[in-house]
Design an enzyme around this catalytic site. Structure first.
Site, PDB file in Angstrom:
ATOM      1  CB  ILE A   8      -0.938   0.004   1.220  1.00 20.26           C
ATOM      2  CG1 ILE A   8      -1.743  -1.303   1.263  1.00 20.26           C
ATOM      3  CG2 ILE A   8      -1.877   1.205   1.158  1.00 20.26           C
ATOM      4  CD1 ILE A   8      -2.575  -1.466   2.507  1.00 20.26           C
ATOM      5  N   GLY A   9       1.009   1.860  -1.168  1.00 22.22           N
ATOM      6  CA  GLY A   9       1.889   3.015  -1.323  1.00 22.22           C
ATOM      7  C   GLY A   9       1.120   4.318  -1.288  1.00 22.22           C
ATOM      8  CG  ASN A  10       3.179   7.918  -0.721  1.00 27.27           C
ATOM      9  OD1 ASN A  10       2.757   8.137   0.395  1.00 27.27           O
ATOM     10  ND2 ASN A  10       4.477   7.760  -0.983  1.00 27.27           N
ATOM     11  CE  LYS A  14       3.294  -3.196  -8.037  1.00 23.29           C
ATOM     12  NZ  LYS A  14       4.694  -2.963  -8.504  1.00 23.29           N
ATOM     13  CE1 TYR A  95      17.512   7.054   6.300  1.00 23.42           C
ATOM     14  CE2 TYR A  95      15.447   7.538   7.416  1.00 23.42           C
ATOM     15  CZ  TYR A  95      16.273   7.658   6.307  1.00 23.42           C
ATOM     16  OH  TYR A  95      15.848   8.392   5.225  1.00 23.42           O
ATOM     17  CB  ILE A 103       7.677   0.058   5.634  1.00 21.14           C
ATOM     18  CG1 ILE A 103       7.676  -1.471   5.684  1.00 21.14           C
ATOM     19  CG2 ILE A 103       6.506   0.591   4.823  1.00 21.14           C
ATOM     20  CD1 ILE A 103       8.750  -2.066   6.573  1.00 21.14           C
ATOM     21  CG  ASP A 104       8.606   2.953   0.620  1.00 23.06           C
ATOM     22  OD1 ASP A 104       9.180   3.278   1.674  1.00 23.06           O
ATOM     23  OD2 ASP A 104       8.229   3.796  -0.224  1.00 23.06           O
ATOM     24  CB  THR A 126       5.069   9.056  -5.131  1.00 21.98           C
ATOM     25  OG1 THR A 126       4.018   8.156  -5.492  1.00 21.98           O
ATOM     26  CG2 THR A 126       4.478  10.421  -4.854  1.00 21.98           C
TER      27      THR A 126
END
Length: 247
Positions: A8-10, A14, A95, A103-104, A126
């Site tokens: 679940i992206g911006n 998919k 990080y 997470i992507d 994006t």
């Protein structure tokens, strides 16, 4: 064992349906800023498939993720949301605060990281995300506005320039405003990648909707295009979770 994998992206949702490591079904749909509503439309399709588990990569906030979880609860199977870890199966997050890494990006790195191999993983979605990994050490990365965000920003802040949708097709100097804008934005992003690749040998991996476009201009690095790198990483994450006892 039949499984459902959700990315679940911006802008897109998919999914994969897999059984015994074979992809049986694969789809990607724009969610128009309402992924939960899109998922509601898919749930009837999913509920008759006898899944054993659902793995999820989501860039949404906690409130929207809770709604996603409530929708999927009708399947009555384990729901596994992937999370960023300071260390996971030997892979070290670069990080300072691991939870701030998307997470992507984490799953894309997890999908490719190998001991004694160096990678530059670029997500052409994006945003243009660039992550560097040496062996099992993630080194951090960069985030840039993608081709269309840069173009839209220029349109909004420049009076009198009307730029229609047009192919980002080459890096030559433009002989009109439309080409000058498109070629200039593309040149800037390609030059950034060139600068990063110049510093040390590494294998270039491209993923996301514009991966093939960028690959045309980065052929000298022999890039590997992986359209579903995130879903591969998500599947790997869940399989490792079972082994590591982190579920």
């Amino acid at each position: 064992m039949k499984s459902l994998w959700l990315d679940i992206g911006n802008t897109r949702l998919k999914y994969w349906v897999t059984e015994n490591d074979q992809v049986l079904e694969h789809a990607a749909e724009l969610h128009l800023q309402s992924p939960a509503d899109l998922l509601l439309g898919l749930i009837q399709h999913f509920r008759h498939q006898q899944f054993s588990r659902v793995g999820i990569s989501s860039v949404l906030d906690a409130e929207n993720n809770l709604r996603i979880q409530m929708i999927l609860a009708v399947l009555d199977i384990p729901i596994i949301f992937a999370k960023v870890h300071a260390e996971y199966a030997g892979l070290q997050c670069g990080y300072d605060v691991p939870s701030q890494l998307g997470i992507d990006r984490w799953l894309q790195v997890l999908a490719v990281a190998k001991p004694n191999e160096n990678f530059c993983v670029i997500g052409c979605g994006t945003a243009l995300t660039i992550d560097l990994v040496e062996g099992l050490q993630h080194l951090g990365g960069y985030i840039l506005p993608n081709l269309y965000l840069q173009r839209d920003s220029l349109i909004q802040n420049t009076k009198g320039i009307k730029i229609p949708d047009s192919a980002f097709d080459n890096l030559k100097p433009g002989h009109n405003t439309v080409d000058a804008v498109h070629h200039g934005i593309l040149l800037g992003l390609i030059s950034t990648i060139d600068q990063i690749m110049h510093h040390s040998p590494k294998h270039l991996i491209l993923t996301g909707g514009d991966a093939n476009l960028f690959a045309k201009f980065l052929g000298h690095y022999q890039p590997q295009v992986e359209p579903d790198l995130l879903l591969k990483g998500l599947k790997h994450y869940v399989q490792l979770s079972s082994t590591l006892g982190r579920l």
